[in-house]
Design an enzyme around this catalytic site. Structure first.
Site, PDB file in Angstrom:
ATOM      1  N   ASN A  76       0.906  -1.222   0.031  1.00 40.77           N
ATOM      2  CA  ASN A  76       0.245  -0.055   0.130  1.00 40.77           C
ATOM      3  C   ASN A  76       0.801   1.302   0.093  1.00 40.77           C
ATOM      4  O   ASN A  76       0.419   2.153  -0.448  1.00 40.77           O
ATOM      5  CB  ASN A  76      -1.163   0.001   1.286  1.00 40.77           C
ATOM      6  CG  ASN A  76      -0.334  -0.198   2.576  1.00 40.77           C
ATOM      7  OD1 ASN A  76       0.550  -0.790   2.779  1.00 40.77           O
ATOM      8  ND2 ASN A  76      -0.798   0.773   3.367  1.00 40.77           N
TER       9      ASN A  76
ATOM     10  N   GLU B 249       4.065  -4.700  12.537  1.00 38.37           N
ATOM     11  CA  GLU B 249       3.179  -3.657  12.173  1.00 38.37           C
ATOM     12  C   GLU B 249       2.037  -4.150  11.414  1.00 38.37           C
ATOM     13  O   GLU B 249       2.370  -4.370  10.129  1.00 38.37           O
ATOM     14  CB  GLU B 249       3.912  -2.564  11.584  1.00 38.37           C
ATOM     15  CG  GLU B 249       5.217  -2.094  12.509  1.00 38.37           C
ATOM     16  CD  GLU B 249       6.056  -0.959  11.798  1.00 38.37           C
ATOM     17  OE1 GLU B 249       5.980  -0.567  10.483  1.00 38.37           O
ATOM     18  OE2 GLU B 249       6.917  -0.518  12.562  1.00 38.37           O
TER      19      GLU B 249
ATOM     20  N   CYS C 183      -2.936   1.838   6.532  1.00 37.00           N
ATOM     21  CA  CYS C 183      -3.227   1.010   7.990  1.00 37.00           C
ATOM     22  C   CYS C 183      -3.785   1.754   8.929  1.00 37.00           C
ATOM     23  O   CYS C 183      -4.504   1.334   9.780  1.00 37.00           O
ATOM     24  CB  CYS C 183      -1.925   0.413   8.286  1.00 37.00           C
ATOM     25  SG  CYS C 183      -0.643   1.614   8.561  1.00 37.00           S
TER      26      CYS C 183
ATOM     27  N   GLU D 140       8.787   0.838  16.512  1.00 33.61           N
ATOM     28  CA  GLU D 140       9.917   1.308  15.698  1.00 33.61           C
ATOM     29  C   GLU D 140       9.760   2.853  15.524  1.00 33.61           C
ATOM     30  O   GLU D 140       8.817   3.597  15.809  1.00 33.61           O
ATOM     31  CB  GLU D 140      10.068   0.891  14.245  1.00 33.61           C
ATOM     32  CG  GLU D 140      10.399  -0.767  14.254  1.00 33.61           C
ATOM     33  CD  GLU D 140      10.679  -1.418  12.787  1.00 33.61           C
ATOM     34  OE1 GLU D 140      11.271  -0.872  12.176  1.00 33.61           O
ATOM     35  OE2 GLU D 140      10.053  -2.531  12.700  1.00 33.61           O
TER      36      GLU D 140
HETATM   37  P1  NAD Z   1       0.276  -9.296   3.736  1.00 39.33           P
HETATM   38  O1  NAD Z   1       0.134  -9.738   5.053  1.00 39.33           O
HETATM   39  O2  NAD Z   1      -0.629 -10.066   2.449  1.00 39.33           O
HETATM   40  O3  NAD Z   1       1.437  -9.194   2.925  1.00 39.33           O
HETATM   41  C1  NAD Z   1       2.683  -8.557   3.454  1.00 39.33           C
HETATM   42  C2  NAD Z   1       4.015  -8.867   3.058  1.00 39.33           C
HETATM   43  O4  NAD Z   1       4.071 -10.299   3.506  1.00 39.33           O
HETATM   44  C3  NAD Z   1       3.901  -9.105   1.563  1.00 39.33           C
HETATM   45  O5  NAD Z   1       5.426  -8.928   0.900  1.00 39.33           O
HETATM   46  C4  NAD Z   1       3.711 -10.756   1.347  1.00 39.33           C
HETATM   47  O6  NAD Z   1       4.202 -11.278  -0.088  1.00 39.33           O
HETATM   48  C5  NAD Z   1       4.399 -11.273   2.432  1.00 39.33           C
HETATM   49  N1  NAD Z   1       3.808 -12.576   3.024  1.00 39.33           N
HETATM   50  C6  NAD Z   1       2.852 -13.000   2.609  1.00 39.33           C
HETATM   51  N2  NAD Z   1       2.548 -14.399   3.302  1.00 39.33           N
HETATM   52  C7  NAD Z   1       3.834 -14.472   3.895  1.00 39.33           C
HETATM   53  C8  NAD Z   1       4.461 -15.572   4.711  1.00 39.33           C
HETATM   54  N3  NAD Z   1       3.979 -16.864   4.900  1.00 39.33           N
HETATM   55  N4  NAD Z   1       5.671 -15.595   4.825  1.00 39.33           N
HETATM   56  C9  NAD Z   1       6.506 -14.508   4.622  1.00 39.33           C
HETATM   57  N5  NAD Z   1       6.065 -13.372   3.823  1.00 39.33           N
HETATM   58  C10 NAD Z   1       4.740 -13.396   3.542  1.00 39.33           C
HETATM   59  O7  NAD Z   1      -0.210  -7.833   3.751  1.00 39.33           O
HETATM   60  P2  NAD Z   1      -0.902  -6.928   2.676  1.00 39.33           P
HETATM   61  O8  NAD Z   1      -2.087  -7.294   1.772  1.00 39.33           O
HETATM   62  O9  NAD Z   1       0.359  -6.600   1.462  1.00 39.33           O
HETATM   63  O10 NAD Z   1      -0.828  -5.484   3.169  1.00 39.33           O
HETATM   64  C11 NAD Z   1      -1.967  -5.079   3.864  1.00 39.33           C
HETATM   65  C12 NAD Z   1      -1.926  -5.043   5.288  1.00 39.33           C
HETATM   66  O11 NAD Z   1      -0.745  -4.294   5.735  1.00 39.33           O
HETATM   67  C13 NAD Z   1      -3.186  -4.317   5.908  1.00 39.33           C
HETATM   68  O12 NAD Z   1      -3.599  -5.169   7.121  1.00 39.33           O
HETATM   69  C14 NAD Z   1      -2.586  -3.217   6.539  1.00 39.33           C
HETATM   70  O13 NAD Z   1      -3.193  -2.631   7.717  1.00 39.33           O
HETATM   71  C15 NAD Z   1      -1.285  -3.540   6.805  1.00 39.33           C
HETATM   72  N6  NAD Z   1      -0.488  -2.565   7.115  1.00 39.33           N
HETATM   73  C16 NAD Z   1       0.176  -2.137   8.464  1.00 39.33           C
HETATM   74  C17 NAD Z   1       0.963  -0.844   8.479  1.00 39.33           C
HETATM   75  C18 NAD Z   1       1.643  -0.545   9.688  1.00 39.33           C
HETATM   76  O14 NAD Z   1       2.605   0.196   9.944  1.00 39.33           O
HETATM   77  N7  NAD Z   1       1.051  -1.094  10.805  1.00 39.33           N
HETATM   78  C19 NAD Z   1       1.263  -0.233   7.360  1.00 39.33           C
HETATM   79  C20 NAD Z   1       0.840  -0.604   6.039  1.00 39.33           C
HETATM   80  C21 NAD Z   1       0.030  -1.676   5.957  1.00 39.33           C
END
Ligand code: NAD
Length: 496
Positions: free
Chosen positions: A164, A262, A295, A470
């Site tokens: 995102n 996060e 997020c 962080e």
């Molecule tokens: P996601 O968890 O689907 O994927 C995030 C990353 O994890 C990707 O690079 C993906 O390839 C990787 N991944 C997926 N499965 C994995 C596994 N089994 N092992 C290791 N890596 C793996 O999340 P998304 O859909 O890309 O992002 C959206 C989410 O991120 C939302 O829930 C959003 O709130 C959150 N987010 C949080 C913050 C924060 O700072 N708290 C910031 C931005 C987004």
């Protein structure tokens, strides 16, 4: 096994910018036998075929990072900081290119990438370079012995990031990890992998030694899962969703590796009758930024009943005036969502909410005038406090509206989800703000503002929004092994 160079299919032209589609391992481009297609949310067009990494590529990258670690860890702080500033210079020199590629890849507004996001990406490097140079704890004395605290580099850091805000979130981890003297393997999200590749080019041009920053492309369950399982990884920092976090925390537990998570949010925006209503409506409209894929977004509007009608009418008018369309347009307010699967997910949340009795005050479905991945900014009311739409993260341009009569009820509603990332409140009463802030479960609280972020502040979430913080010294605490060195006074041994 990773293959060597295959320049013929290695470079894609995206928004007029050459982007290498291969991994970056040990200062070289490395390709995989398989690729996956990266498409643009703007029009669904294919942008590039990206090397699809797996266990072999993850292992090769950790090898490289492991080998490069002693040299980088021993590089003095001034030199490390100089190289990080050189990376920031490289980012600033390529802001237009980075912004154009990021917009093509993830569909967020070009003007905000140009003016806000990419300058902040450069700032991530400058900030942590400068913080490194002034990082210290005062020595203290124990019966004549001096305690000296130092931050030792931890080793190879596995950094896994979402789609995102791709380069912003990647560099928010890469910069402190490198400043701390660690080496890095970055696995960007498969839906927006391109700017991480450009970052590798920029870091190499800035003189970062081979193996210090590695980028492995690929799917999470393949490249990501292999990376976090590698026993040579010393730190895992992850930004993404709760289900993925459970996998990652499991891998970290198996190897007893510190992990920073996060995660998602379902943050409240509390609007009290004593607020500046114009400001409160502005704050509510801001929650549609990046098509709701933020997020921190305050997607639950909690409004004092006595002003709810006026607030709602104004918000509907403002929402319906938002200009939705191509994110490259200077006048566009809201662009597309990231991927067809994500659009379907957003819409299914909304349709289930409507079926359960919610009412759409505006929006409520895809924007059929535009087609593609554009979802109409949506405001839902008549939602039960325990409804799925109120308790689960949608990650799209969908807000819910609930009302309250008392401060106690407002706080109870605000804290009624399993998340605790952020909260915002609009009130004209500073004492109330102070009182409520103390009761809210949230890593960040904004009073009469939203999204004001300072890298000196701790950032992270409570409950299922994450583990750890962080930012500033907290980043170094996470990416380092803290050491206390106790030195006896001169003559101590002879006196003993
Ligand atoms: P996601 O968890 O689907 O994927 C995030 C990353 O994890 C990707 O690079 C993906 O390839 C990787 N991944 C997926 N499965 C994995 C596994 N089994 N092992 C290791 N890596 C793996 O999340 P998304 O859909 O890309 O992002 C959206 C989410 O991120 C939302 O829930 C959003 O709130 C959150 N987010 C949080 C913050 C924060 O700072 N708290 C910031 C931005 C987004």
């Amino acid at each position: 096994m990773p293959h060597g160079h295959d320049a013929a299919r290695a470079v894609a032209q995206v928004a007029g910018v050459a982007v290498d589609t291969r991994h970056w391992i040990n200062g070289e481009r490395v390709t995989s036998p398989d690729t996956f297609t990266d498409t643009s949310p703007i029009d669904g067009a294919p942008l590039a075929r990206i090397s699809r990494g797996g266990a072999a590529e993850a292992a090769a990258a950790v090898d490289a990072a492991h080998t490069a670690f002693p040299g980088w860890a021993q590089t003095n702080h001034t030199e490390r900081a100089r190289i990080l500033h050189a990376i920031a210079d490289g980012i600033e020199a390529r802001i237009e290119e980075l912004a154009a590629v990021e917009t093509a890849d993830n569909g967020a507004l070009l003007r905000s990438h140009r003016r806000g996001v990419m300058p902040r990406v450069a700032h991530n490097f400058r900030f942590f370079a400068d913080w490194l140079l002034q990082l210290r704890h005062d020595d203290f004395d124990t019966r004549g012995h001096t305690n000296h605290i130092s931050w030792d580099p931890a080793g190879v850091c596995a950094l896994i990031t979402p789609w995102n805000a791709p380069l912003m979130l990647a560099t928010w981890k890469v910069a402190p990890a490198l400043a701390a003297g660690n080496t890095v393997v970055l696995k960007p999200a498969e839906w927006s992998p391109l700017t991480a590749s450009l970052l590798a080019d920029i870091a190499a041009e800035a003189g970062l030694p081979a193996g210090v920053l590695n980028v492995v492309q690929g799917y999470g369950h393949e490249a990501g899962a292999a990376l976090v399982r590698d026993p040579r990884v010393a730190r895992i920092s992850f930004t993404g969703s709760v289900p993925t976090a459970r996998h990652i925390a499991g891998a970290a537990a198996a190897n007893l590796v510190p992990v920073s998570l996060e995660l998602g949010g379902k943050s409240p925006l509390l609007v009290f009758a004593d607020c500046d209503l114009d400001l409160a409506v502005d704050l509510a409209v801001e929650q549609f930024d990046n098509a709701g894929q933020v997020c921190l977004a305050g997607t639950r509007l909690l409004v004092e009943a006595s002003i709810a009608d006026e607030f709602t009418q104004r918000l509907i008018a403002r929402t319906e005036a938002l200009r939705q369309g191509d994110p490259r347009g200077e006048a566009t307010d809201i662009g597309p969502n990231i991927h067809p699967a994500h659009l379907t997910r957003i819409d299914s949340f909304v349709q289930r909410a409507l079926a359960a009795g919610a009412r759409a005050l505006t929006g409520g479905g895809p924007n059929t005038d535009l087609g593609g991945l554009y979802y109409r900014p949506t405001l839902l009311t008549d939602v039960a406090p325990d409804a799925e739409i109120v308790t689960e993260e949608v990650f799209g341009p969908v807000l819910t509206l609930q009302t309250f009569d008392t401060e106690e009820a407002a706080v109870a509603l605000a804290n009624a989800t399993r998340f605790g990332l952020a909260a915002a409140l609009a009130t004209g009463d500073q004492e109330r703000a102070h009182r409520i802030t103390g009761q809210l479960v949230a890593g960040t609280v904004w009073v009469n503002c939203f999204f004001v972020r300072d890298l000196r502040a701790p950032f992270g979430g409570s409950r299922h929004s994450g583990i750890g913080r962080e930012g500033g010294t907290w980043s170094f605490d996470f990416y380092c092994d803290l050491k206390n060195t106790v030195t006896a006074p001169k003559g101590w041994l002879t006196r003993g």
